[in-house]
Each structure stands twice: as C-alpha cells, then as structure tokens.
Motif scaffolding. Structure first.
Motif, PDB file in Angstrom:
ATOM      1  N   PHE A 443     -31.981  -3.009 -10.868  1.00  0.00           N
ATOM      2  CA  PHE A 443     -31.842  -3.535  -9.511  1.00  0.00           C
ATOM      3  C   PHE A 443     -32.814  -4.677  -9.276  1.00  0.00           C
ATOM      4  O   PHE A 443     -32.557  -5.607  -8.539  1.00  0.00           O
ATOM      5  CB  PHE A 443     -32.099  -2.426  -8.474  1.00  0.00           C
ATOM      6  N   ILE A 444     -33.959  -4.549  -9.938  1.00  0.00           N
ATOM      7  CA  ILE A 444     -34.998  -5.573  -9.820  1.00  0.00           C
ATOM      8  C   ILE A 444     -35.211  -6.154 -11.218  1.00  0.00           C
ATOM      9  O   ILE A 444     -35.054  -5.446 -12.206  1.00  0.00           O
ATOM     10  CB  ILE A 444     -36.307  -4.923  -9.295  1.00  0.00           C
ATOM     11  N   SER A 445     -35.561  -7.407 -11.292  1.00  0.00           N
ATOM     12  CA  SER A 445     -35.858  -7.968 -12.611  1.00  0.00           C
ATOM     13  C   SER A 445     -37.213  -8.648 -12.582  1.00  0.00           C
ATOM     14  O   SER A 445     -37.769  -8.923 -11.522  1.00  0.00           O
ATOM     15  CB  SER A 445     -34.761  -8.950 -13.021  1.00  0.00           C
ATOM     16  N   LEU A 446     -37.725  -8.898 -13.769  1.00  0.00           N
ATOM     17  CA  LEU A 446     -39.038  -9.523 -13.920  1.00  0.00           C
ATOM     18  C   LEU A 446     -38.878 -10.987 -14.248  1.00  0.00           C
ATOM     19  O   LEU A 446     -38.035 -11.356 -15.058  1.00  0.00           O
ATOM     20  CB  LEU A 446     -39.815  -8.860 -15.056  1.00  0.00           C
ATOM     21  N   GLN A 447     -39.698 -11.800 -13.629  1.00  0.00           N
ATOM     22  CA  GLN A 447     -39.691 -13.219 -13.952  1.00  0.00           C
ATOM     23  C   GLN A 447     -41.044 -13.556 -14.536  1.00  0.00           C
ATOM     24  O   GLN A 447     -42.071 -13.278 -13.924  1.00  0.00           O
ATOM     25  CB  GLN A 447     -39.445 -14.014 -12.660  1.00  0.00           C
ATOM     26  N   GLU A 448     -41.026 -14.119 -15.733  1.00  0.00           N
ATOM     27  CA  GLU A 448     -42.309 -14.477 -16.370  1.00  0.00           C
ATOM     28  C   GLU A 448     -42.673 -15.902 -16.020  1.00  0.00           C
ATOM     29  O   GLU A 448     -41.834 -16.791 -16.116  1.00  0.00           O
ATOM     30  CB  GLU A 448     -42.185 -14.402 -17.884  1.00  0.00           C
ATOM     31  N   ILE A 449     -43.914 -16.109 -15.673  1.00  0.00           N
ATOM     32  CA  ILE A 449     -44.387 -17.491 -15.457  1.00  0.00           C
ATOM     33  C   ILE A 449     -45.642 -17.662 -16.297  1.00  0.00           C
ATOM     34  O   ILE A 449     -46.704 -17.135 -15.948  1.00  0.00           O
ATOM     35  CB  ILE A 449     -44.685 -17.739 -13.975  1.00  0.00           C
ATOM     36  N   PRO A 450     -45.522 -18.351 -17.422  1.00  0.00           N
ATOM     37  CA  PRO A 450     -46.686 -18.458 -18.300  1.00  0.00           C
ATOM     38  C   PRO A 450     -47.688 -19.491 -17.788  1.00  0.00           C
ATOM     39  O   PRO A 450     -47.317 -20.519 -17.252  1.00  0.00           O
ATOM     40  CB  PRO A 450     -46.066 -18.896 -19.633  1.00  0.00           C
ATOM     41  N   LYS A 451     -48.944 -19.162 -17.971  1.00  0.00           N
ATOM     42  CA  LYS A 451     -49.977 -20.129 -17.601  1.00  0.00           C
ATOM     43  C   LYS A 451     -50.298 -21.054 -18.755  1.00  0.00           C
ATOM     44  O   LYS A 451     -50.715 -22.177 -18.571  1.00  0.00           O
ATOM     45  CB  LYS A 451     -51.262 -19.367 -17.200  1.00  0.00           C
ATOM     46  N   THR A 452     -50.134 -20.512 -19.969  1.00  0.00           N
ATOM     47  CA  THR A 452     -50.477 -21.315 -21.150  1.00  0.00           C
ATOM     48  C   THR A 452     -49.227 -21.456 -22.010  1.00  0.00           C
ATOM     49  O   THR A 452     -48.335 -20.607 -21.951  1.00  0.00           O
ATOM     50  CB  THR A 452     -51.567 -20.630 -21.979  1.00  0.00           C
ATOM     51  N   PRO A 453     -49.173 -22.500 -22.814  1.00  0.00           N
ATOM     52  CA  PRO A 453     -47.963 -22.701 -23.604  1.00  0.00           C
ATOM     53  C   PRO A 453     -47.697 -21.603 -24.626  1.00  0.00           C
ATOM     54  O   PRO A 453     -46.570 -21.438 -25.070  1.00  0.00           O
ATOM     55  CB  PRO A 453     -48.206 -24.030 -24.339  1.00  0.00           C
ATOM     56  N   ASP A 454     -48.692 -20.805 -24.973  1.00  0.00           N
ATOM     57  CA  ASP A 454     -48.404 -19.771 -25.960  1.00  0.00           C
ATOM     58  C   ASP A 454     -47.924 -18.471 -25.334  1.00  0.00           C
ATOM     59  O   ASP A 454     -47.806 -17.457 -26.003  1.00  0.00           O
ATOM     60  CB  ASP A 454     -49.634 -19.518 -26.843  1.00  0.00           C
ATOM     61  N   ALA A 456     -49.129 -16.130 -23.700  1.00  0.00           N
ATOM     62  CA  ALA A 456     -49.929 -14.920 -23.938  1.00  0.00           C
ATOM     63  C   ALA A 456     -49.750 -13.967 -22.765  1.00  0.00           C
ATOM     64  O   ALA A 456     -49.854 -14.369 -21.608  1.00  0.00           O
ATOM     65  CB  ALA A 456     -51.393 -15.305 -24.087  1.00  0.00           C
ATOM     66  N   PRO A 457     -49.506 -12.713 -23.033  1.00  0.00           N
ATOM     67  CA  PRO A 457     -49.223 -11.790 -21.935  1.00  0.00           C
ATOM     68  C   PRO A 457     -50.386 -11.651 -20.960  1.00  0.00           C
ATOM     69  O   PRO A 457     -50.167 -11.433 -19.777  1.00  0.00           O
ATOM     70  CB  PRO A 457     -48.951 -10.458 -22.635  1.00  0.00           C
ATOM     71  N   SER A 458     -51.618 -11.758 -21.463  1.00  0.00           N
ATOM     72  CA  SER A 458     -52.733 -11.592 -20.530  1.00  0.00           C
ATOM     73  C   SER A 458     -52.871 -12.793 -19.623  1.00  0.00           C
ATOM     74  O   SER A 458     -53.526 -12.724 -18.598  1.00  0.00           O
ATOM     75  CB  SER A 458     -54.041 -11.378 -21.307  1.00  0.00           C
ATOM     76  N   ARG A 459     -52.228 -13.881 -19.996  1.00  0.00           N
ATOM     77  CA  ARG A 459     -52.352 -15.057 -19.159  1.00  0.00           C
ATOM     78  C   ARG A 459     -50.990 -15.473 -18.601  1.00  0.00           C
ATOM     79  O   ARG A 459     -50.660 -16.642 -18.513  1.00  0.00           O
ATOM     80  CB  ARG A 459     -52.935 -16.226 -19.975  1.00  0.00           C
ATOM     81  N   THR A 460     -50.151 -14.477 -18.289  1.00  0.00           N
ATOM     82  CA  THR A 460     -48.835 -14.794 -17.738  1.00  0.00           C
ATOM     83  C   THR A 460     -48.674 -14.052 -16.431  1.00  0.00           C
ATOM     84  O   THR A 460     -49.088 -12.894 -16.300  1.00  0.00           O
ATOM     85  CB  THR A 460     -47.737 -14.316 -18.699  1.00  0.00           C
ATOM     86  N   PHE A 461     -48.033 -14.715 -15.489  1.00  0.00           N
ATOM     87  CA  PHE A 461     -47.692 -14.028 -14.249  1.00  0.00           C
ATOM     88  C   PHE A 461     -46.380 -13.284 -14.450  1.00  0.00           C
ATOM     89  O   PHE A 461     -45.442 -13.820 -15.017  1.00  0.00           O
ATOM     90  CB  PHE A 461     -47.473 -15.038 -13.116  1.00  0.00           C
ATOM     91  N   TYR A 462     -46.350 -12.077 -13.963  1.00  0.00           N
ATOM     92  CA  TYR A 462     -45.086 -11.353 -13.980  1.00  0.00           C
ATOM     93  C   TYR A 462     -44.695 -11.090 -12.541  1.00  0.00           C
ATOM     94  O   TYR A 462     -45.402 -10.393 -11.815  1.00  0.00           O
ATOM     95  CB  TYR A 462     -45.214 -10.036 -14.744  1.00  0.00           C
ATOM     96  N   LEU A 463     -43.578 -11.669 -12.152  1.00  0.00           N
ATOM     97  CA  LEU A 463     -43.166 -11.559 -10.758  1.00  0.00           C
ATOM     98  C   LEU A 463     -41.894 -10.718 -10.669  1.00  0.00           C
ATOM     99  O   LEU A 463     -40.972 -10.880 -11.468  1.00  0.00           O
ATOM    100  CB  LEU A 463     -42.898 -12.944 -10.175  1.00  0.00           C
ATOM    101  N   TYR A 464     -41.869  -9.859  -9.693  1.00  0.00           N
ATOM    102  CA  TYR A 464     -40.656  -9.075  -9.441  1.00  0.00           C
ATOM    103  C   TYR A 464     -39.736  -9.867  -8.543  1.00  0.00           C
ATOM    104  O   TYR A 464     -40.176 -10.489  -7.586  1.00  0.00           O
ATOM    105  CB  TYR A 464     -41.017  -7.760  -8.757  1.00  0.00           C
ATOM    106  N   THR A 465     -38.469  -9.828  -8.874  1.00  0.00           N
ATOM    107  CA  THR A 465     -37.494 -10.549  -8.065  1.00  0.00           C
ATOM    108  C   THR A 465     -36.168  -9.810  -8.089  1.00  0.00           C
ATOM    109  O   THR A 465     -35.928  -8.978  -8.972  1.00  0.00           O
ATOM    110  CB  THR A 465     -37.316 -11.983  -8.600  1.00  0.00           C
ATOM    111  N   VAL A 466     -35.349 -10.088  -7.101  1.00  0.00           N
ATOM    112  CA  VAL A 466     -34.004  -9.513  -7.078  1.00  0.00           C
ATOM    113  C   VAL A 466     -33.008 -10.633  -7.290  1.00  0.00           C
ATOM    114  O   VAL A 466     -32.968 -11.580  -6.498  1.00  0.00           O
ATOM    115  CB  VAL A 466     -33.714  -8.816  -5.730  1.00  0.00           C
ATOM    116  N   ASN A 467     -32.238 -10.513  -8.358  1.00  0.00           N
ATOM    117  CA  ASN A 467     -31.160 -11.474  -8.588  1.00  0.00           C
ATOM    118  C   ASN A 467     -29.887 -10.829  -8.059  1.00  0.00           C
ATOM    119  O   ASN A 467     -29.302  -9.946  -8.687  1.00  0.00           O
ATOM    120  CB  ASN A 467     -31.051 -11.752 -10.092  1.00  0.00           C
ATOM    121  N   ILE A 468     -29.473 -11.263  -6.878  1.00  0.00           N
ATOM    122  CA  ILE A 468     -28.394 -10.556  -6.177  1.00  0.00           C
ATOM    123  C   ILE A 468     -27.106 -10.559  -6.982  1.00  0.00           C
ATOM    124  O   ILE A 468     -26.424  -9.536  -7.113  1.00  0.00           O
ATOM    125  CB  ILE A 468     -28.151 -11.185  -4.798  1.00  0.00           C
ATOM    126  N   LEU A 469     -26.790 -11.699  -7.564  1.00  0.00           N
ATOM    127  CA  LEU A 469     -25.519 -11.799  -8.281  1.00  0.00           C
ATOM    128  C   LEU A 469     -25.457 -10.816  -9.447  1.00  0.00           C
ATOM    129  O   LEU A 469     -24.477 -10.089  -9.621  1.00  0.00           O
ATOM    130  CB  LEU A 469     -25.354 -13.234  -8.791  1.00  0.00           C
TER     131      LEU A 469
END
Lengths: 553, 223
Positions: A443-454, A456-469
């Motif tokens: 019902f909910i999905s995760l959106q990754e927003i990386p801070k660094t080009p590699d 790295a999970p410790s330096r990535t934002f993980y945002l919850y979002t709802v993709n209605i479609l």
C-alpha cells in the motif's frame, strides 16, 4: 525483434518488418509474443478468465481462449497445433469467441489471419448481472431483457432481438395478453439513442469491380455517426407464447419441440446489421452513479441532484475518457433540473459555488458567462474515489491508526520515518510496525533519495510515499484473485454436495408435479420428509455459502 | 561493496537508527519458515452488502449461469463411454438449437471443410466402399479391384479380401457410414477391416501361396 513501445508502456502490435521471418517460424514466435504481453494479464487474471470461459462456454472454448490470452495473436493452425485440439473444434470455438466479441481477427501479410483475445473483455463477463440490472432500473423489464439477450448472444439483429424479447415478455404476462413488437422496438430505439446499445462494425458493400480472389477475411468498418443509427424497420407482430405441449417437466424428452428451421425461411429485413451492448456506456453510467452518491454522502441530496443533472446533460456530448465535461452554464443547469425540483436560481448558484469551492474539487468553475460556467472534473473525481477506497481498505485491514498514518502520507506525499512518528503522534515502535506492515502489502512504497553518488545506505534518505495508481492496480489484482478463489470454492462446495443437491431438486420436481395434479397434503408432507432434517440443514448451509461467494464476486 | 566481514566487530553498512533499532538492541529472531497460509486477522471483514438490488443481481447471476449452459454456444466435451449405457441418459439429453454463424463476417478459413472434398485415391476408395452398400457385391468387388490396381501390387491380394469382407459387413450395417466424414470413414474402414480378421496382416492370407513357397524352398535342400 525490437517492438516499438506505445506511450502508455504497452507494446504495439505492428506489422512485421522486412527482416522478420514468416509466420511459420514457431521458434521465434514465443519471444515476440512475450514482448507483446508485457502489460496485459497477470496469472490471477488469466486464471479468472479461464474459470469464466469454462463456466459460460465449456472446456474446449476455455482451452482455446486461455491459450490465446497467454500467447497473444496467433493463426488458426498454430492454435490447433499448440493446444492439441482438432481443427474442427478450434474453428467452432473461435466462432463462438468471435461472436461474443472476445476474440478479434486481423489479416496480416501473405493472407495469414491471426486471432487475438481481448483479455479485459473476458473479465467484463463478471459484470453482466450489473449491466442487466442497470438496464432494468432505467428502462424496466423490456430494456432488461433486450440487454440480456444481447449479452447472452454477443451480437444480434434488431428484428431478432425484438422478436425474442416479445416472446419472453408474453410468457410472463397473463393468459390472453401478448406483448406488441412496437413497444419493444420503441425501447430498443431509446436504448440506441442513449448509446447503451451500438451497432457492430459491418462488412462494407464493395462493388464487384474488385479483381482477384476474395480476401481471406472481411475487414469490418464502422464510423461514429452510424454507430447508433437504427434501421427503419416496420416490425409488426406480437409475441408468441410457447405451446403448452412444449412445457414438459424437466425429466421428459422434449420431442415435440418444433424444428428451428421453420422460422429461418422468412427474409430478414435488417440482415447484416448487428447490434451489441455498449459496455463503455454502462461503465460511464456506473462512474456517474459513483460520483453522485459520493457527493450525496459528502454534502446533501440537493447537491447530488445538481451534479446528476450536470452529468446527464453531458452524457452524450462528452467522450467517456475525457478529463472533464463540457462547460455548462448555470442557466442551462437551471433549465435542465428535474421537474419536481423547485429551487430558485439563487439557491442553485449558491450550491454551485459551494461545490466548486469544495476541496475535493469534483466541480470546477471554468468561466463567468451565462451565470457561471461549471465543469465536472471527471478524472479528479475518479481519483478521489479511488483514494477513498484505498483509505477504507487500509482501515478495515489494519485498523484506524494505520489509516491515520496512511492518510498522513497521502497528504504529505513524502515523509521520513521520524516525520511519520511526529506528525501522526504515534509511538515510534508502533509506527514502525504499522509502516512495515503496509509496506509489505504494497500500500505504501519507499522512495530512495541518495545523498552521494555511491548510493550508500547510511547516506540515503528513505521516504515513504503512496503511489495511488500502483496501489489501486494492486488492489484490483487482489480483487480478481479473490473472485477466482471464490469461484473455485463455490465449484468445490457444489461438487461435494452434488448428491444432496440432486436429491433436493428431484424432490422439488416431484412436489411440483404432484401439486399440479392435485395431491393431498399428507402425500406432499411424506415426500418432503424424504429429505431428512440434517440434510436440510446441510442444504441451507450450502445455499448460504454459495450465495455468499456469489455475492462477494 | 567490499565489507570487512570477520575482521573485528561486525559493523552495519547503513545507519541502523534509520531502520528503527537502537545500537546494541537485540534484533528480532530470524524467521525460518514461510508465513502461515491463512494467518489470523485482527480485523474481521465487513459484512456483505445486501439490498434489493444485490438480491436481484444474485438471482440473475445464478439464472445466467444456468441459461448459458443451455445455449448453443456452450460446447459440450464429448463424454467418455460409460460401462453400462443407462436408459435414463436418453431422456436427460438437453436438446440444443443449432447455431450457425454469419459466415460473411468471419474469415473464410472458419467455414467447416465440406465433406468428401479430398480427391485422393484413398477417399475415392472410402466413398466407393460407402456407396457400395447400395450396389450388389460382385460389381462392388470389381470396382474395388480396379481401384486397387491403381494403388499398387504388393497389397493387392490382401486388401481385396479385406474389402470384400468389409463391404459385407457394411451392407449389413446400412448407410450410416456414408454420412461420416471422408477421413473418418476411411480410418473407420481400415480399423474395422483390421479388427474383423483375427489374423495379422503380415501372415499369408491364402493357404495356396504358403505351400507353393515352401515347396520351392524345400526343393533346394533335399538331403
């Protein structure tokens, strides 16, 4: 092997390029077919199609139909070879499927005719009762029977429909009364005028100057203005009752049934002009119903009536997939309000302003001429309805706190874990648990927003979002899966209790025939007791379960 | 991603705080089996919608299912033969109307191929066999001999006898075979002819040849 992709991500079935092998090369077909199938049917939907086809048309048609759904477009001989069915039976099955608009054919290069299944159309068979019931509410019994005959037979000529429906209505009428063809014709014309039935594409009348052999398959054409054109027929007559000698009890042979050929000798006035039920129009009607009831729930009866009027005015002028209706002026709406409604112009204007200001944005104001031009935002309305359904599903499945989180994420679009806990005012552990539960059910999905080009999970934002479609699509897929499960369960229950059902049927038949011949109360009682009490109980449970499964579908 | 596993303490490659576990906290057990097939739900489903419309649609649905089975579009699978033919089966057959599609709207290959369309020698033989039931047997046999001369010498004697017996069988059975499809008829003929003899085809049919052949062979080896 590259197939161009359409805008929506669906692969287009194009004419084979010069480099492609001929259609006999069966080794290369599967890949091409797989490319075409990328966004059509999931396994659950294919299973459901298989069950529907089997129940309605039998196993042979089911085998051919499912094969076509799985593998895409194929010519006749390949179908016969791959399914291991005789050519004769494949032809018959395809005729049945084409008649019911479930399969279409296309002529490709070198005169090869390919057949393609219309997957979504097969799934529409689930809605047949709803279509028929809608016709009943709008056009009473006559309309109901017309739509029923068209759905059961796929395509029919107008004269055939009128005759059949008149006969059926006459059956139900009192002795001596018959249904006139003219009345049925009138209802048919009204159905055509409101676009609930439409003409099928027809074979164009070609002049015989066409040299060479006739084409392997006719190309059927239809243009917009002809689609709802009713042929000028003078259908005169009345419905006929079946002769009483034909109405035997179910066990006896129907040897006296008159031969079918007698009726075919008369020339048919509208030969070649076939009609079918226009399913899109019914869907449009359901959509309108949904919007009106949503407005009624959110506001009040009067506003829903206003919205209903607006939708009715744009029924025919707006195409069914338009994002919003044609602009309607307040004056027009006032004139078109139903007769019983006497609200003054100012009150109407106030209601319209209220509707337009509502955050749900069902109604929008597009101009000021004519007392204010208003449109109904169809796509927005449908989106809101879908979202409301999703929210309600989350609430019923996971509880109201989950629903709160869900609504929060919907509103804020993207939220981090910490933010969810803060905004929803729910303790961290519980919030995490709920989020992960909803995540696991998609019902909910995760959106990754990386801070660094590699990344790295410790330096990535993980945002919850709802993709209605995608959530809505997931829910739809789940519904199809449930329906397939329910059908299987019903079949299982019926098979388990087959003996009991047959016994009860026989007992009912005996009672009916005895009542007809005037039996005594005592005898009837005796026969009823043939079914013992526990069996009766079992029957009741079975009926309830079967009805429940049908009802849920 | 090169990680230093086994060297020193295990370090997470990501920020464990983000996932929600504080450092040093006991992580939940690893689940070693798939989730249960029908897990208990905390929240029971909402009751079904009932109402006049729903009841009507329910009845409609059941009726439609029954009606569909009686329509000519429902293709019955041919049932396997039962051991004992039940008398009641004859009376429980549902008589269905024949449906003929509008051939003008369908591709030409959809039309069923006409019977006896094949003009091969095989079908001619079958046709002749079928039609032979109305002719007298000697004329029938003569015709067949002519046909067989076209086919080949090897099998001639065998087939001749087979067909003679076959036609005798057929004249008893009547005209039913004529109405069958040409291919089916031919197969049926062959099967019937094969079944009818208890002898395997590879054996000699006549006793005459056997003696003659063996005599020939024996002449050579007289000791």
């Amino acid at each position: 092997m590259e197939q161009p992709r359409g805008k929506t991500g669906w692969t287009e079935v194009t004419e084979p390029g010069p480099g492609r092998p001929g259609f006999g090369a069966s080794d290369r077909r599967p890949r091409a077919a797989a490319l075409r199938l990328l966004s059509t049917m999931t396994q659950a939907e294919i299973k459901l199609c298989s069950l529907l086809l089997q129940e309605h048309f039998g196993e042979i048609v089911e085998k051919i139909g499912v094969h076509l759904i799985r593998t895409g477009s194929q010519p006749l001989r390949v179908i016969a070879h791959d399914t291991g069915t005789s050519l004769d039976q494949v032809k018959k099955a395809l005729c049945v499927l084409i008649q019911h608009n479930l399969v279409i054919y296309q002529v490709h290069k070198r005169g090869v005719v390919e057949y393609e299944a219309q997957c979504s159309r097969v799934l529409r068979m689930l809605r047949y009762p709803r279509y028929i019931y809608t016709a009943k509410t709008l056009y009473s019994d006559t309309g109901e029977l017309i739509v029923e005959e068209l759905l059961l037979n796929g395509k029919m000529t107008m004269s055939a429909v009128v005759k059949k429906v008149a006969d059926r209505l006459t059956e139900t009428m009192e002795d001596g009364k018959t249904m006139d063809y003219a009345e049925v014709s009138n209802t048919f014309v009204r159905l055509a005028d409101t676009h609930f039935v439409q003409r099928c594409p027809f074979v164009p009348a070609t002049e015989n100057s066409d040299p060479g052999p006739p084409p392997p398959a006719p190309t059927l054409v239809i243009n917009e203005k002809d689609m709802y054109l009713v042929p000028k027929l003078s259908l005169i007559g009345k419905g006929k009752r079946r002769r009483s000698s034909d109405e035997d009890a179910t066990g006896e042979p129907k040897a006296k049934r008159p031969k079918h050929t007698a009726d075919n000798k008369e020339p048919i006035p509208d030969d070649g002009i076939y009609w079918q039920a226009n399913l899109d129009r019914f869907h449009q009607h359901f959509r309108d119903q949904g919007i009106v009831s949503a407005v009624a729930n959110r506001m009040d009866q009067t506003s829903s009536e206003i919205v209903r009027t607006m939708l009715r005015m744009s029924e025919i002028t707006t195409p069914s997939n338009a994002p919003f209706t044609q602009p309607l002026s307040s004056n027009e709406i006032f004139r078109s309000l139903p007769v019983g409604y006497n609200i003054s112009k100012q009150v109407l204007d106030q209601y319209l302003t209220l509707l337009a200001d509502d955050p749900l944005e069902f109604v929008g104001k597009s101009g000021d001429s004519g007392g204010g031009m208003y449109v109904i935002n169809l796509h927005k309305a449908l989106g809101s309805l879908a979202t409301a359904t999703l929210e309600s599903v989350v609430q019923e499945r996971f509880g109201s706190r989950c629903a709160r989180i869900f609504r929060l994420v919907l509103q804020k679009k993207h939220l981090e874990q910490k933010q969810v806990e803060d905004f929803a005012m729910i303790p961290a552990k519980e919030a995490k648990d709920m989020l992960y539960k909803m995540l696991s059910e998609n019902f909910i999905s995760l959106q990754e927003i990386p801070k660094t080009p590699d990344h790295a999970p410790s330096r990535t934002f993980y945002l919850y979002t709802v993709n209605i479609l995608s959530a809505a699509r997931m829910l739809l897929h789940r519904c199809y899966k449930s329906i397939a499960n329910l059908i299987e369960r019903r079949q299982f229950e019926t098979k388990e209790n087959k003996r009991l059902l047959e016994k009860s049927q026989r007992v009912e038949a005996i009672i009916a025939s005895m009542q007809a011949t005037g039996a005594e109360e005592a005898q009837l009682q005796e026969i009823e007791e043939m079914i013992t009490a526990p069996e009766r109980q079992q029957l009741e449970t079975l009926k309830r379960n079967v009805n429940k499964s049908i009802n849920r579908m | 991603m090169a990680g230093n596993k086994g060297r020193g303490r295990a370090a997470y490659t990501f920020n464990i705080e983000a996932v929600g576990f504080s450092r040093g906290e006991k992580l939940p057990d690893v689940v070693l089996k798939p989730p249960p097939l029908f897990p208990d739900t905390d929240y029971k489903p909402v009751p079904l919608r009932t109402g006049e419309g729903e009841d009507y649609m329910l009845a409609l649905k059941q009726e439609l299912r029954e009606t569909m089975k009686r329509m000519p579009y429902f293709m019955e699978t041919p049932e396997e033969k039962q051991d004992i033919e039940r008398y009641s089966k004859r009376y429980m057959k549902v008589y269905k109307e024949e449906w003929i599609p509008d051939w003008r709207r369908l591709p030409r290959e959809m039309m069923p191929t006409k019977k006896c369309k094949k003009a091969g020698p095989k079908s001619k033989k079958a046709k002749v066999t079928g039609q032979g039931t109305s002719l007298t047997n000697p004329a029938d046999v003569l015709k067949k001999i002519e046909e067989l001369e076209k086919r080949g010498d090897g099998e001639k004697s065998d087939e001749e006898n087979e067909e003679k017996e076959g036609s005798k069988e057929k004249s008893k059975e009547g005209d039913d075979d004529e109405e069958d499809d040409a291919a089916e008829q031919e197969e049926y003929d062959e099967e019937e002819q094969e079944e009818e003899n208890d002898y395997i085809n590879s054996y000699f049919e006549d006793g005459d040849d056997f003696g003659a052949d063996s005599d020939d062979n024996m002449d050579e080896a007289t000791y």
